[in-house]
Design a protein around this motif. Sequence first.
Motif, PDB file in Angstrom:
ATOM      1  N   GLY A  72      56.160  52.428  13.988  1.00  0.00           N
ATOM      2  CA  GLY A  72      56.457  51.623  14.818  1.00  0.00           C
ATOM      3  C   GLY A  72      55.719  50.167  14.506  1.00  0.00           C
ATOM      4  O   GLY A  72      56.611  49.178  14.779  1.00  0.00           O
ATOM      5  N   ARG A  75      57.857  48.783  11.770  1.00  0.00           N
ATOM      6  CA  ARG A  75      59.063  48.456  12.241  1.00  0.00           C
ATOM      7  C   ARG A  75      59.110  47.122  13.107  1.00  0.00           C
ATOM      8  O   ARG A  75      59.891  46.025  12.768  1.00  0.00           O
ATOM      9  N   ASN A  76      58.226  46.947  13.840  1.00  0.00           N
ATOM     10  CA  ASN A  76      58.250  45.599  14.726  1.00  0.00           C
ATOM     11  C   ASN A  76      57.520  44.688  13.997  1.00  0.00           C
ATOM     12  O   ASN A  76      57.945  43.517  14.343  1.00  0.00           O
ATOM     13  N   ASP A 194      53.935  49.847  19.897  1.00  0.00           N
ATOM     14  CA  ASP A 194      54.343  49.954  18.522  1.00  0.00           C
ATOM     15  C   ASP A 194      54.477  51.752  18.520  1.00  0.00           C
ATOM     16  O   ASP A 194      55.454  52.348  17.608  1.00  0.00           O
ATOM     17  N   ALA A 197      57.983  52.256  19.573  1.00  0.00           N
ATOM     18  CA  ALA A 197      58.874  51.847  18.587  1.00  0.00           C
ATOM     19  C   ALA A 197      58.980  52.915  17.778  1.00  0.00           C
ATOM     20  O   ALA A 197      60.078  53.348  16.975  1.00  0.00           O
ATOM     21  N   ALA A 207      68.311  51.717  21.739  1.00  0.00           N
ATOM     22  CA  ALA A 207      67.792  50.963  22.758  1.00  0.00           C
ATOM     23  C   ALA A 207      68.565  50.231  23.798  1.00  0.00           C
ATOM     24  O   ALA A 207      68.091  49.731  24.522  1.00  0.00           O
ATOM     25  N   LYS A 225      58.499  41.539  19.992  1.00  0.00           N
ATOM     26  CA  LYS A 225      58.448  43.101  19.888  1.00  0.00           C
ATOM     27  C   LYS A 225      59.717  43.778  20.622  1.00  0.00           C
ATOM     28  O   LYS A 225      60.358  44.489  20.048  1.00  0.00           O
ATOM     29  N   THR A 226      59.742  43.480  21.837  1.00  0.00           N
ATOM     30  CA  THR A 226      60.717  44.054  22.795  1.00  0.00           C
ATOM     31  C   THR A 226      62.237  43.848  22.243  1.00  0.00           C
ATOM     32  O   THR A 226      63.190  44.471  21.997  1.00  0.00           O
ATOM     33  N   MET A 229      63.143  45.324  18.748  1.00  0.00           N
ATOM     34  CA  MET A 229      63.471  46.700  18.866  1.00  0.00           C
ATOM     35  C   MET A 229      64.845  46.980  19.603  1.00  0.00           C
ATOM     36  O   MET A 229      65.376  48.071  19.770  1.00  0.00           O
TER      37      MET A 229
END
Length: 296
Positions: A72, A75-76, A194, A197, A207, A225-226, A229
């Motif tokens: 996560g 990814r973030n 994270d 995620a 999502a 971050k949100t 995602m």
Amino acid sequence: MQLAQNEDVAGYVIAPDPNAPRLTRSVVGHDQTGAGVVTSVVEERPLTIFLNSQEVVTAMTIGDYPDYLALGFLRNQGMLKAEDVVTGIDYDEELETVIVRTAVATDHEEKLKKKTRTSGCAVGTVFGDMMEGLEGVNLPAVSVRTSWLYALSARINRTPSLYLEAGAIHGTVLCQGDRPLVYMEDVGRHNAVDKIAGWMMAEGVGAEDKILYTTGRLTSEMVIKTAMMGIPVLASRSGFTAWGVEIAQQVGLTLIGRMRGQRFVCLSGEDRLVRDADPAAVADEPRKSGRKGAKT
């Protein structure tokens, strides 16, 4: 990958297990009267994340779900993209390392050589990279029922957790409608997000119809971050920062804070709220009450 450690009767996943002995430790101390007391404290240990052979960051974490946390985080931060194929995640508990392996070297590994860092408050972020990742973000304009918000707030605040056991920790919950799906906790709110995620990536969970609930502040980094995602709604018991609100408005994120009992404040996405519940019919919570007070 294993999903989580337990599941409650409502059918949603709760993680981590507040009774897991490796996540807390009993410490002997004294209270205000001088009497001896035994109290639980949350463990904190380092975890170094690698992308293939390149060290990325050392995070301070409670130690659960290192695979989700590493996946996560990468990814973030935009260090893993949709086209990157993850071939394995190797965790070494003794060395306190986790390696995310990809089929081929990623575009970010050369950049990472100049960005390796250590953070004492969770993982933190590479803020510039995250801002670049917002380009082209187009969040779905989903409706949010206020009855969901009230139900989620009451349910989450009473969920068995490390916070209720020992405090000093942040929680993040992935929700769908009025149903919590996955609950993650850690010493830093970024770690907890994270982990969510990483779980979503590993399990292939979409999502577009989700709500992300956090106990932490709604800062610019949490909003970014949100949005990265792809989650269209971010809610919290805590307050806002001005930049967090501004970015939420720019990307079309519904941003709801100060969720306590009958009250909440929406500073982005008000037009997407469906007010289907009467606040007066909702059990209120004292203004100065913390999550621990909601246990009773």
